[in-house]
Design an enzyme around this catalytic site. Sequence first.
Site, PDB file in Angstrom:
ATOM      1  N   ARG A 173      -4.190 -10.779   3.481  1.00 28.24           N
ATOM      2  CA  ARG A 173      -2.886 -11.432   3.473  1.00 28.24           C
ATOM      3  C   ARG A 173      -3.070 -12.871   3.958  1.00 28.24           C
ATOM      4  O   ARG A 173      -3.987 -13.168   4.722  1.00 28.24           O
ATOM      5  CB  ARG A 173      -1.906 -10.692   4.388  1.00 28.24           C
ATOM      6  CG  ARG A 173      -1.689  -9.234   4.007  1.00 28.24           C
ATOM      7  CD  ARG A 173      -0.858  -8.520   5.066  1.00 28.24           C
ATOM      8  NE  ARG A 173      -0.588  -7.127   4.722  1.00 28.24           N
ATOM      9  CZ  ARG A 173      -1.355  -6.106   5.046  1.00 28.24           C
ATOM     10  NH1 ARG A 173      -2.474  -6.313   5.760  1.00 28.24           N
ATOM     11  NH2 ARG A 173      -1.037  -4.868   4.698  1.00 28.24           N
ATOM     12  N   LYS A 198      -0.960  -5.455  14.018  1.00 28.40           N
ATOM     13  CA  LYS A 198      -2.003  -5.030  14.951  1.00 28.40           C
ATOM     14  C   LYS A 198      -2.058  -5.951  16.164  1.00 28.40           C
ATOM     15  O   LYS A 198      -1.655  -7.117  16.104  1.00 28.40           O
ATOM     16  CB  LYS A 198      -3.371  -5.015  14.265  1.00 28.40           C
ATOM     17  CG  LYS A 198      -3.444  -4.154  13.012  1.00 28.40           C
ATOM     18  CD  LYS A 198      -3.184  -2.692  13.319  1.00 28.40           C
ATOM     19  CE  LYS A 198      -3.333  -1.831  12.067  1.00 28.40           C
ATOM     20  NZ  LYS A 198      -3.041  -0.407  12.330  1.00 28.40           N
ATOM     21  N   HIS A 284       0.145 -12.929  -2.097  1.00 28.76           N
ATOM     22  CA  HIS A 284       0.350 -11.484  -2.074  1.00 28.76           C
ATOM     23  C   HIS A 284       0.169 -10.878  -3.463  1.00 28.76           C
ATOM     24  O   HIS A 284      -0.266  -9.731  -3.590  1.00 28.76           O
ATOM     25  CB  HIS A 284       1.736 -11.152  -1.528  1.00 28.76           C
ATOM     26  CG  HIS A 284       1.780  -9.837  -0.795  1.00 28.76           C
ATOM     27  ND1 HIS A 284       1.122  -9.633   0.392  1.00 28.76           N
ATOM     28  CD2 HIS A 284       2.371  -8.663  -1.099  1.00 28.76           C
ATOM     29  CE1 HIS A 284       1.320  -8.381   0.807  1.00 28.76           C
ATOM     30  NE2 HIS A 284       2.066  -7.772  -0.095  1.00 28.76           N
ATOM     31  N   ARG A 287      -3.375 -10.268  -3.851  1.00 30.45           N
ATOM     32  CA  ARG A 287      -3.718  -9.032  -3.121  1.00 30.45           C
ATOM     33  C   ARG A 287      -3.401  -7.816  -3.985  1.00 30.45           C
ATOM     34  O   ARG A 287      -4.231  -6.899  -4.104  1.00 30.45           O
ATOM     35  CB  ARG A 287      -2.935  -8.998  -1.806  1.00 30.45           C
ATOM     36  CG  ARG A 287      -3.045  -7.692  -1.025  1.00 30.45           C
ATOM     37  CD  ARG A 287      -2.310  -7.821   0.309  1.00 30.45           C
ATOM     38  NE  ARG A 287      -2.023  -6.528   0.902  1.00 30.45           N
ATOM     39  CZ  ARG A 287      -2.903  -5.825   1.613  1.00 30.45           C
ATOM     40  NH1 ARG A 287      -4.121  -6.263   1.804  1.00 30.45           N
ATOM     41  NH2 ARG A 287      -2.554  -4.659   2.132  1.00 30.45           N
ATOM     42  N   HIS A 311      -3.759  -0.203   4.151  1.00 28.51           N
ATOM     43  CA  HIS A 311      -2.444   0.430   4.176  1.00 28.51           C
ATOM     44  C   HIS A 311      -2.535   1.725   4.965  1.00 28.51           C
ATOM     45  O   HIS A 311      -3.417   2.555   4.716  1.00 28.51           O
ATOM     46  CB  HIS A 311      -1.956   0.751   2.756  1.00 28.51           C
ATOM     47  CG  HIS A 311      -1.426  -0.439   2.014  1.00 28.51           C
ATOM     48  ND1 HIS A 311      -0.422  -1.242   2.500  1.00 28.51           N
ATOM     49  CD2 HIS A 311      -1.768  -0.954   0.800  1.00 28.51           C
ATOM     50  CE1 HIS A 311      -0.166  -2.201   1.629  1.00 28.51           C
ATOM     51  NE2 HIS A 311      -0.968  -2.055   0.600  1.00 28.51           N
ATOM     52  N   TYR A 320       0.504   1.974  -6.478  1.00 24.57           N
ATOM     53  CA  TYR A 320      -0.410   1.113  -7.235  1.00 24.57           C
ATOM     54  C   TYR A 320      -1.037   1.892  -8.390  1.00 24.57           C
ATOM     55  O   TYR A 320      -1.111   1.404  -9.522  1.00 24.57           O
ATOM     56  CB  TYR A 320      -1.533   0.585  -6.333  1.00 24.57           C
ATOM     57  CG  TYR A 320      -1.162  -0.561  -5.451  1.00 24.57           C
ATOM     58  CD1 TYR A 320      -1.370  -1.873  -5.862  1.00 24.57           C
ATOM     59  CD2 TYR A 320      -0.621  -0.353  -4.181  1.00 24.57           C
ATOM     60  CE1 TYR A 320      -1.056  -2.939  -5.037  1.00 24.57           C
ATOM     61  CE2 TYR A 320      -0.294  -1.412  -3.353  1.00 24.57           C
ATOM     62  CZ  TYR A 320      -0.518  -2.699  -3.791  1.00 24.57           C
ATOM     63  OH  TYR A 320      -0.198  -3.753  -2.970  1.00 24.57           O
TER      64      TYR A 320
END
Length: 339
Positions: A173, A198, A284, A287, A311, A320
């Site tokens: 990201r 995180k 994004h 990504r 994820h 996806y």
Amino acid sequence: MNSMRIPVSKLIPVPNSTEVARSSSDLVADFLRVRISANTRRNYGKAISDFCRRTYDREVSERLMTQFLSLHQSEAVYQVLQYRQLLIEAKLAPSTINVRLSALKSFVDYARQVEQCSFNLADVNCLKVESYSDTTGIAVAGFKEMLQIPDRSTIKGIRDYAILRLLWDNALRRNEICSLDVSDFDRSGRLSILGKGKIQKSQVDLSPATTIAISQWLAAKDNYRSSEPQSCRTPIVGEPDGHAPLFTSLDRRSKGHRLDGSTIYRLVREFSAAAGIDKIVSPHRIRHSAITAYLDASDGNIRAAQSLSRHANLNTLNRYDDNRHKYQAQATNALADLV
């Protein structure tokens, strides 16, 4: 629900001076200092300010928030539900509304922990959002064209090429790239990143191509600085903890400062346009494209794709994979063929 504002005097019972004095510090500032990332602090700060402006027609202040925290359970829940309705009527995106509600709920939880309020907002539900419904991206050939755009005979081109490789090879990201320090890079092919949500950095493996690209950027940056006259040399601006940023701005006005997310967004848009890609390309979207391309190349290896994308929920990766197979289109065409 009636969205008319209740007069402020009824919304917030003005406490006496001893009640206001019970907070000896700026709770909002204290709360934001413990947020995980700079981006979260920024978004939560905006959310709390927006709550004050929309609900009370006032700017956020310690006194106002202390008064808000003095409400009883039912009063506080009612006010925040009213605020949620105002956001819905303003036609804000559900994800934006949820960020603002989450900020308020998190602030109230913090205030309860430090014994500055007695209520909670557990009864205020966020809106249901179908996240990652669109995982479509760009073709591999399109990204290959983008990689050819940066002029790698220039320091900017070397930097931008390394950023593009991280966006694709590691599906990072843009905020993860912005937060990188020089010390996070290991020339053996490892990188420590601060993932979304995180509090501790974790290591990821780099491809040989990305390792070389970052090494070349660091060497080019050092050579560029050493070639400048001492009197004109721009210092690398570190963060408060003294960590030097891995990627820095080269613009005259902000040279040496940590590269920000908006700059990465702009360079991606510029390169995609130069490559002739006819859809809006963002970091994004790259990504998404990288994750989908890996699923294609690995014949749907969901577990490895989860390690790549980081994820927490496998259902996200299943979306996806579903989009990759175009299951809905297959079903629609099969039904059409029946009649």
